[in-house]
Design a protein around this motif. Structure first.
Motif, PDB file in Angstrom:
ATOM      1  N   ALA A 112       6.142   8.713  -2.310  1.00 42.30           N
ATOM      2  CA  ALA A 112       6.419   9.003  -0.899  1.00 42.30           C
ATOM      3  C   ALA A 112       5.428   8.364   0.058  1.00 42.30           C
ATOM      4  N   SER A 113       4.149   8.301  -0.326  1.00 41.82           N
ATOM      5  CA  SER A 113       3.145   7.761   0.590  1.00 41.82           C
ATOM      6  C   SER A 113       2.744   6.325   0.260  1.00 41.82           C
ATOM      7  N   ASP A 114       3.391   5.736  -0.761  1.00 44.42           N
ATOM      8  CA  ASP A 114       3.081   4.342  -1.087  1.00 44.42           C
ATOM      9  C   ASP A 114       3.586   3.418   0.008  1.00 44.42           C
ATOM     10  N   ALA A 115       2.830   2.351   0.246  1.00 40.28           N
ATOM     11  CA  ALA A 115       3.193   1.397   1.282  1.00 40.28           C
ATOM     12  C   ALA A 115       4.377   0.539   0.841  1.00 40.28           C
ATOM     13  N   MET A 116       5.074   0.013   1.835  1.00 42.81           N
ATOM     14  CA  MET A 116       6.179  -0.912   1.597  1.00 42.81           C
ATOM     15  C   MET A 116       5.916  -2.185   2.383  1.00 42.81           C
ATOM     16  N   MET A 117       6.387  -3.305   1.845  1.00 41.49           N
ATOM     17  CA  MET A 117       6.403  -4.544   2.601  1.00 41.49           C
ATOM     18  C   MET A 117       7.852  -5.005   2.694  1.00 41.49           C
ATOM     19  N   VAL A 118       8.310  -5.177   3.922  1.00 38.16           N
ATOM     20  CA  VAL A 118       9.713  -5.476   4.183  1.00 38.16           C
ATOM     21  C   VAL A 118       9.775  -6.719   5.060  1.00 38.16           C
ATOM     22  N   ASP A 119      10.841  -7.494   4.927  1.00 39.88           N
ATOM     23  CA  ASP A 119      11.033  -8.696   5.743  1.00 39.88           C
ATOM     24  C   ASP A 119      12.254  -8.490   6.635  1.00 39.88           C
ATOM     25  N   ASN A 120      12.083  -8.647   7.958  1.00 33.20           N
ATOM     26  CA  ASN A 120      13.223  -8.400   8.850  1.00 33.20           C
ATOM     27  C   ASN A 120      14.293  -9.484   8.771  1.00 33.20           C
ATOM     28  N   ALA A 121      14.024 -10.551   8.028  1.00 32.54           N
ATOM     29  CA  ALA A 121      15.084 -11.536   7.792  1.00 32.54           C
ATOM     30  C   ALA A 121      16.239 -10.921   7.007  1.00 32.54           C
TER      31      ALA A 121
END
Length: 418
Positions: free
Chosen positions: A120-129
């Motif tokens: 739940a508290s782990d970070a995410m890396m997302v690309d808006n592409a």
């Protein structure tokens, strides 16, 4: 402003991150319940972020430490458009291949600060592409564009400042705020994101995203939290120096040079930067605030080592500190000073002292080197350069096989013949 109850907003306030919030009581309650999912967007305009981005990275880091979920949003889509905020001219358009390469370079930084994973508290890396690239323009105008008032868009600083200065604002840049607002909506729909953070220059774009979410039927309350745009005590923009940007990737700037950047902090900024860019407890920083005169240099060294440890690791931070100690306190020639290679042929024919200092990166131009020579600021092997016509030859190579170039007392580079 009422005193926050949540540890997250207390930390943001006490350590100097807090500038403006859309609804501090609502966000404080959400943070107290551990339900904040926040993002910061980073466009991929260069292969590395610079230290000016560090304040928002630290905000994400503190959020995770205090129970929230951070999202680092890579602007693989928005970089194709270009953010006009704070710019006097249109950004140079970059190819998709360039953007992808820059994105990979930027990714490296976040693993140093955030813990990624599936909890739940782990970070995410997302690309808006992911959602911007497939958009159908007509559908986007109908579903999103209809919620925007051109009148209001023209009042945003990113547009207004360009128009007031009679500088061109391209139509594609004008659309940037639509895309950023839409990012917030998509992140909420996909990941439950309810807070966007960023610099104070992004306030208008962020609250536009909150408004768009309301108009498009987002059920969650969305929030905005901005940090101040940092300048040094002398008014310089944070992260910009005469030698160029202070990059966060080691490929662009060595750990030693990064340590030196923080070591050279102005006296009036030391306490503020310790709060923002280290995890040192506030009571310990309060003790350091009382140092004055030459003692403040110890606080600067601590700032440099702690800030470098966060980015490059404790081992490299301690090595940089030791290199500095040997070089400055003992007058020794430390092997891990920044090194620039030159050919034996260059040295055999004699390399001009101006050329050598420009090549080393200690000065930006021949004219700057001449000014430094006139002021006694340039040294070769710890001896002041007296003439801008001087040449460096094999006779200047020390027993250790290098030539030591210095700008002032704190900046040194080794020229190494190969």
């Amino acid at each position: 402003m009422t005193t926050p109850k949540s540890e997250f907003l207390k930390t943001m306030t006490e350590r100097g991150f807090f500038h403006q919030c859309s609804d501090i009581e609502g966000l404080d309650k959400l943070a107290g319940e551990g339900r904040v999912v926040a993002y910061v967007g980073y466009d991929c305009t260069a292969p590395s972020l610079h230290v000016g981005s560090l304040i928002s990275i630290m905000m994400l880091t503190w959020l995770q430490k205090l129970g929230g979920k951070p999202i680092a949003l890579m602007g693989g889509g928005t970089t194709r458009v270009g953010d006009p905020s704070g710019k006097d001219e249109t950004r140079q358009m970059r190819s998709i291949a360039e953007i992808e390469a820059n994105k990979e370079g930027i990714r490296q930084v976040f693993s140093k600060f955030l813990t990624f994973g599936d909890t739940a508290s782990d970070a995410m890396m997302v690309d808006n592409a992911e959602w911007l690239a497939p958009l159908n323009y007509i559908d986007f105008l109908r579903d999103v564009g209809r919620h925007f008032s051109v009148n209001r868009m023209l009042t945003m600083d990113s547009a207004k400042l360009r128009l007031e200065r009679e500088q061109e604002l391209s139509f594609i840049e004008f659309n940037y705020m639509l895309l950023q607002a839409y990012d917030f909506v998509e992140l909420n729909r996909r990941y439950g994101c309810n807070l966007q953070m960023g610099g104070s220059d992004q306030w208008g774009n962020i609250v536009t995203g909150i408004d768009l979410g309301r108009r498009m039927g987002v059920k969650d309350q969305l929030y905005a939290l901005t940090c101040p745009l940092l300048t040094t005590a002398s008014g310089a923009k944070m992260g910009k120096t005469a030698a160029g940007a202070i990059w966060l990737n080691e490929a662009q700037l060595s750990a030693y040079d990064y340590w030196q950047f923080w070591r050279n902090t102005e006296d009036a900024d030391v306490s503020r930067f310790l709060k923002l860019f280290t995890f040192l407890p506030l009571d310990e920083i309060a003790k350091l605030e009382k140092l004055s005169g030459s003692e403040i240099n110890e606080a600067k060294k601590l700032l440099a080592t702690e800030a470098t440890a966060l980015l490059h690791g404790r081992e490299k931070a301690d090595a940089a500190a030791e290199t500095a100690r040997k070089t400055f306190e003992q007058g020794a020639l430390a092997a891990d000073l920044p090194t620039v290679e030159i050919t034996g042929a260059e040295l055999a024919s004699g390399i001009g002292v101006l050329t050598a200092f420009v090549k080393s990166g200690l000065v930006a131009s021949n004219s700057e080197a001449r000014r430094q020579i006139q002021g006694g600021g340039l040294k070769v092997n710890d001896q002041a350069v007296s003439s801008d016509k001087a040449n460096l030859t094999a006779a200047d190579v020390l027993k250790s096989g290098v030539i030591k170039l210095s700008l002032g007392k704190k900046k040194h580079v080794l020229l190494k013949p190969v």
